[in-house]
Design a protein around this motif. Structure first.
Motif, short mmCIF file in Angstrom:
data_model
loop_
_atom_site.label_atom_id
_atom_site.label_comp_id
_atom_site.label_asym_id
_atom_site.label_seq_id
_atom_site.Cartn_x
_atom_site.Cartn_y
_atom_site.Cartn_z
N GLY A 57 38.81 49.88 32.98
CA GLY A 57 38.79 50.01 34.43
C GLY A 57 37.66 49.24 35.08
O GLY A 57 37.19 49.60 36.15
N LEU A 58 37.22 48.16 34.45
CA LEU A 58 36.08 47.40 34.93
C LEU A 58 36.46 46.05 35.56
O LEU A 58 35.60 45.28 35.92
CB LEU A 58 35.10 47.15 33.78
N GLU A 59 37.76 45.80 35.68
CA GLU A 59 38.19 44.49 36.15
C GLU A 59 37.74 44.18 37.58
O GLU A 59 37.52 43.02 37.92
CB GLU A 59 39.71 44.31 36.02
N GLY A 60 37.56 45.19 38.41
CA GLY A 60 37.13 44.95 39.79
C GLY A 60 35.63 44.77 39.95
O GLY A 60 35.18 44.21 40.94
N SER A 61 34.86 45.22 38.96
CA SER A 61 33.41 45.19 39.10
C SER A 61 32.69 44.32 38.07
O SER A 61 31.54 43.98 38.28
CB SER A 61 32.86 46.61 39.00
N HIS A 62 33.35 43.98 36.97
CA HIS A 62 32.64 43.30 35.89
C HIS A 62 33.25 41.95 35.49
O HIS A 62 32.83 41.37 34.51
CB HIS A 62 32.60 44.20 34.65
N ILE A 63 34.26 41.49 36.23
CA ILE A 63 34.91 40.23 35.88
C ILE A 63 34.89 39.29 37.08
O ILE A 63 35.19 39.70 38.19
CB ILE A 63 36.38 40.44 35.46
N GLU A 74 40.58 33.75 28.14
CA GLU A 74 42.03 33.63 27.99
C GLU A 74 42.72 34.98 28.03
O GLU A 74 43.71 35.17 28.73
CB GLU A 74 42.39 32.90 26.68
N ILE A 75 42.18 35.95 27.29
CA ILE A 75 42.81 37.28 27.27
C ILE A 75 42.65 37.98 28.60
O ILE A 75 43.55 38.66 29.08
CB ILE A 75 42.31 38.16 26.10
N VAL A 76 41.52 37.79 29.26
CA VAL A 76 41.29 38.39 30.57
C VAL A 76 42.32 37.86 31.57
O VAL A 76 42.94 38.62 32.32
CB VAL A 76 39.84 38.14 31.06
N GLU A 77 42.55 36.57 31.57
CA GLU A 77 43.52 35.98 32.49
C GLU A 77 44.95 36.38 32.11
O GLU A 77 45.78 36.63 32.99
CB GLU A 77 43.39 34.45 32.51
#
Length: 179
Positions: A57-63, A74-77
């Motif tokens: 649940g960190l995609e809005g604050s840590h990426i 690559e995996i994040v995208e």
């Protein structure tokens, strides 16, 4: 930041200020319970090297999706473009004052669907709360789960502790309630 020589004086100033407002020193267990209430995940406890930011649940604050190349980009995208992960970190309210241990299995109809990362009993509740990872089919707020010591409901902290109306099927808990 404070110089080592000034730490005792700083502690005294902070302690006096907190006491003026009815507070006092807090130990590790109370600190961990409070951060669970606030829905704050701790690295090394609730997420780490084995989870991708989207699961935690960190995609809005840590990426940052605009920075240049980095390890794991690559995996994040790929996860962002597909819009889903197989499991997510969730907040949990347990049905009793017994807090499960880290790693405790969560099930639905006898099938393993996740695990607990941490749990505690905050001073203002009569029930344990915690965090864990749950597979996508069972990680929506209000989902009913089992563990060897009872049941758990997937919730959203700190929203579950406000006087606002809860999500459908989710328990309403105010900070003054004794669950």
């Amino acid at each position: 930041m404070a110089e080592r020589e000034t730490l005792a004086k700083l502690w005294q100033i902070l302690s006096e200020s907190v006491r003026k407002h009815g507070g006092g020193p807090m130990g590790y267990a109370a600190l961990s319970a409070q951060r669970l209430v606030q829905g704050v995940a701790w690295f090394g406890y609730d997420f780490g090297e084995k989870q991708i930011p989207h699961e935690a649940g960190l995609e809005g604050s840590h990426i940052s999706y605009t920075k240049g190349c980095y390890t794991g980009q690559e995996i994040v995208e790929r996860v962002r473009s597909r819009g889903q992960v197989n499991r997510r970190r969730v907040d949990l309210i347990f049905d009793g004052a017994s807090a499960p241990h880290a790693g405790e299995t969560l099930t639905v109809d006898g099938k393993e669907v996740g695990f607990v990362t941490r749990a505690a009993v905050p001073s203002f509740l009569a029930r344990a709360i915690g965090m864990g990872y749950v597979r996508k089919d069972h990680n929506a707020a209000g989902s009913q789960l089992k563990w060897c010591g009872g049941a758990a409901v997937v919730s959203k902290f700190p929203d579950a502790f406000s006087a606002a109306a809860p999500a459908k099927g989710s328990p309403s808990v105010r900070s003054t309630d004794r669950l």
